[in-house]
Design a protein around this motif. Structure first.
Motif, mmCIF file in Angstrom:
data_model
loop_
_atom_site.group_PDB
_atom_site.id
_atom_site.type_symbol
_atom_site.label_atom_id
_atom_site.label_comp_id
_atom_site.label_asym_id
_atom_site.label_seq_id
_atom_site.Cartn_x
_atom_site.Cartn_y
_atom_site.Cartn_z
ATOM 1 N N ALA A 1 3.504 4.258 6.438
ATOM 2 C CA ALA A 1 3.012 4.990 5.268
ATOM 3 C C ALA A 1 3.137 4.155 4.003
ATOM 4 O O ALA A 1 2.284 4.236 3.105
ATOM 5 C CB ALA A 1 3.789 6.297 5.114
ATOM 6 N N GLU A 2 4.171 3.333 3.893
ATOM 7 C CA GLU A 2 4.380 2.511 2.708
ATOM 8 C C GLU A 2 4.222 1.031 3.013
ATOM 9 O O GLU A 2 4.818 0.185 2.341
ATOM 10 C CB GLU A 2 5.773 2.773 2.134
ATOM 11 C CG GLU A 2 5.984 4.216 1.698
ATOM 12 C CD GLU A 2 7.371 4.449 1.154
ATOM 13 O OE1 GLU A 2 8.189 3.494 1.209
ATOM 14 O OE2 GLU A 2 7.646 5.563 0.691
ATOM 15 N N GLY A 3 3.427 0.699 4.016
ATOM 16 C CA GLY A 3 3.275 -0.701 4.410
ATOM 17 C C GLY A 3 2.014 -1.352 3.931
ATOM 18 O O GLY A 3 1.695 -2.456 4.381
ATOM 19 N N CYS B 1 -0.888 -2.563 0.735
ATOM 20 C CA CYS B 1 -0.862 -3.407 -0.461
ATOM 21 C C CYS B 1 -2.168 -3.184 -1.221
ATOM 22 O O CYS B 1 -3.076 -2.499 -0.743
ATOM 23 C CB CYS B 1 -0.683 -4.884 -0.097
ATOM 24 S SG CYS B 1 -2.031 -5.564 0.888
ATOM 25 N N PRO C 1 6.193 -7.188 6.058
ATOM 26 C CA PRO C 1 5.618 -5.848 5.852
ATOM 27 C C PRO C 1 4.453 -5.613 6.800
ATOM 28 O O PRO C 1 3.889 -6.549 7.370
ATOM 29 C CB PRO C 1 5.177 -5.884 4.385
ATOM 30 C CG PRO C 1 5.013 -7.326 4.070
ATOM 31 C CD PRO C 1 6.014 -8.058 4.894
ATOM 32 N N TYR D 1 1.399 -4.759 6.231
ATOM 33 C CA TYR D 1 0.114 -5.342 5.852
ATOM 34 C C TYR D 1 0.019 -6.811 6.234
ATOM 35 O O TYR D 1 -1.077 -7.385 6.243
ATOM 36 C CB TYR D 1 -0.141 -5.162 4.360
ATOM 37 C CG TYR D 1 0.744 -5.964 3.453
ATOM 38 C CD1 TYR D 1 0.482 -7.300 3.149
ATOM 39 C CD2 TYR D 1 1.859 -5.375 2.862
ATOM 40 C CE1 TYR D 1 1.301 -8.029 2.304
ATOM 41 C CE2 TYR D 1 2.683 -6.098 2.018
ATOM 42 C CZ TYR D 1 2.393 -7.419 1.753
ATOM 43 O OH TYR D 1 3.214 -8.137 0.915
ATOM 44 N N GLU E 1 3.061 7.342 11.725
ATOM 45 C CA GLU E 1 2.578 7.431 10.355
ATOM 46 C C GLU E 1 3.696 7.217 9.342
ATOM 47 O O GLU E 1 3.480 6.601 8.300
ATOM 48 C CB GLU E 1 1.912 8.790 10.133
ATOM 49 C CG GLU E 1 0.654 9.006 10.967
ATOM 50 C CD GLU E 1 -0.004 10.328 10.669
ATOM 51 O OE1 GLU E 1 0.550 11.093 9.833
ATOM 52 O OE2 GLU E 1 -1.062 10.616 11.258
ATOM 53 N N ASP E 2 4.901 7.736 9.645
ATOM 54 C CA ASP E 2 5.992 7.567 8.693
ATOM 55 C C ASP E 2 6.465 6.120 8.599
ATOM 56 O O ASP E 2 7.095 5.724 7.616
ATOM 57 C CB ASP E 2 7.162 8.464 9.084
ATOM 58 C CG ASP E 2 7.621 8.218 10.522
ATOM 59 O OD1 ASP E 2 6.886 7.522 11.264
ATOM 60 O OD2 ASP E 2 8.694 8.715 10.900
ATOM 61 N N SER F 1 -1.545 4.670 6.778
ATOM 62 C CA SER F 1 -1.726 5.774 7.733
ATOM 63 C C SER F 1 -2.848 6.718 7.341
ATOM 64 O O SER F 1 -3.155 7.647 8.095
ATOM 65 C CB SER F 1 -0.424 6.567 7.863
ATOM 66 O OG SER F 1 -0.057 7.137 6.605
ATOM 67 N N PRO G 1 -2.098 1.379 -0.530
ATOM 68 C CA PRO G 1 -0.654 1.291 -0.267
ATOM 69 C C PRO G 1 -0.211 2.030 0.982
ATOM 70 O O PRO G 1 0.839 1.714 1.543
ATOM 71 C CB PRO G 1 -0.036 1.916 -1.529
ATOM 72 C CG PRO G 1 -1.092 2.840 -2.040
ATOM 73 C CD PRO G 1 -2.404 2.194 -1.703
ATOM 74 N N ASP G 2 -1.005 3.003 1.454
ATOM 75 C CA ASP G 2 -0.648 3.786 2.632
ATOM 76 C C ASP G 2 -1.594 3.409 3.775
ATOM 77 O O ASP G 2 -2.808 3.645 3.691
ATOM 78 C CB ASP G 2 -0.762 5.279 2.316
ATOM 79 C CG ASP G 2 -0.162 6.139 3.418
ATOM 80 O OD1 ASP G 2 0.234 5.590 4.474
ATOM 81 O OD2 ASP G 2 -0.084 7.371 3.223
#
Length: 294
Positions: free
Chosen positions: A170-172, A174, A63, A65, A166-167, A181, A178-179
């Protein structure tokens, strides 16, 4: 164009409306653009840092992070030999320091004896310093090697992190971010506090003594405090990169301090002692009364 419009609208070419003709013209232009060869990216010697990060994440499957800190630690680890070379030459300069101080004393005495020959004194001092450094194998320019390698690499990697889509990140994140971006309210405080404490630890000067390290520490801490409001507008991915780089600096500094201790600096040579200390003081005769002979 009329026949194309008629074929699209199902109307005879002589009865095609102007709207159908405009539609056909637009379609023809799009077809011509599609026939053009795709734009070839310009080949550069330095690859794109953003693309390197994307490729690293695709290969490892980690991921974001974890990808950003791992890439930061890998780049910083590759630059460790530069720090080792700088520390080696710093030790050699410390070993040559007593001789350099003695040479400066001799140059000061010569300038007092011959005030009209300052150029000659400067030439002798320069040649003497170069000779002493060459004898010890020390090169002061190598002390700047970590800054010359680490600073451009970190700027290059930071621009790569800032250029991530950013997309994609965006969900990478922790934990509480959580975002990656968007900015976070707590990560800038953690990064600034960690960098401030790291400067305090790594560039600590002896108490009561002014040094270049102490001046650099003060300048760096003031710069951190001055630029702290700007860091709150940066995304969380950049702060993750910053925090991992600061952690590597702190851990490597502690490792060098424990495993790579410098040897003790030798004391000054006996030549450096002053003539007053070298020559014994004459004894004074005690003035006493002479005994009278009976």
């Amino acid at each position: 164009l009329r026949s194309c419009a008629a074929a699209l609208t199902g109307v005879h070419c002589t009865d095609a409306s102007p709207r159908a003709q405009d539609m056909a013209t637009t379609l023809v232009r799009l077809a011509r653009r599609a026939r053009r060869p795709p734009h070839q990216p310009t080949r550069t010697f330095i690859p794109d840092a953003t693309q390197l990060l994307i490729d690293a994440q695709a290969i490892t499957g980690l991921p974001w992070y974890a990808t950003i800190p791992c890439a930061t630690l890998a780049v910083r680890g590759a630059l460790v030999p530069a720090s080792l070379i700088a520390r080696r030459h710093g030790r050699r300069i410390n070993l040559a320091a007593p001789h350099l101080r003695k040479l400066q004393q001799l140059a000061a005495e010569r300038s007092q004896e011959r005030p009209d020959d300052k150029i000659g004194t400067a030439k002798l001092l320069t040649s003497g310093i170069n000779g002493i450094l060459k004898l010890h194998g020390a090169r002061p320019a190598f002390l700047l090697l970590p800054f010359a390698t680490t600073l451009p690499s970190m700027i290059y990697l930071a621009l790569g992190v800032r250029g991530l889509p950013e997309d994609m990140i965006a969900e990478g994140g922790c934990l509480w971010f959580p975002d990656l971006s968007v900015p976070d309210a707590y990560l800038p405080c953690v990064c600034v506090a960690a960098a401030y404490a790291n400067l305090e630890r790594q560039l600590a000067a002896p108490p009561g003594k002014a040094s270049i390290a102490g001046a650099a520490k003060n300048i760096g801490q003031l710069a951190l405090i001055a630029t702290a409001p700007i860091t709150f507008s940066l995304p969380s991915g950049f702060h993750l990169f910053w925090l991992s780089s600061t952690a590597f600096t702190a851990l490597s500094g502690e490792a060098f301090r424990v495993l790579d201790r410098p040897p003790p600096v030798p004391p000054s040579s006996p030549v450096a002692a002053s003539s007053k200390e070298a020559s014994p003081r004459p004894r004074r005769r005690r003035k006493g009364k002479k005994r009278r002979s009976s």
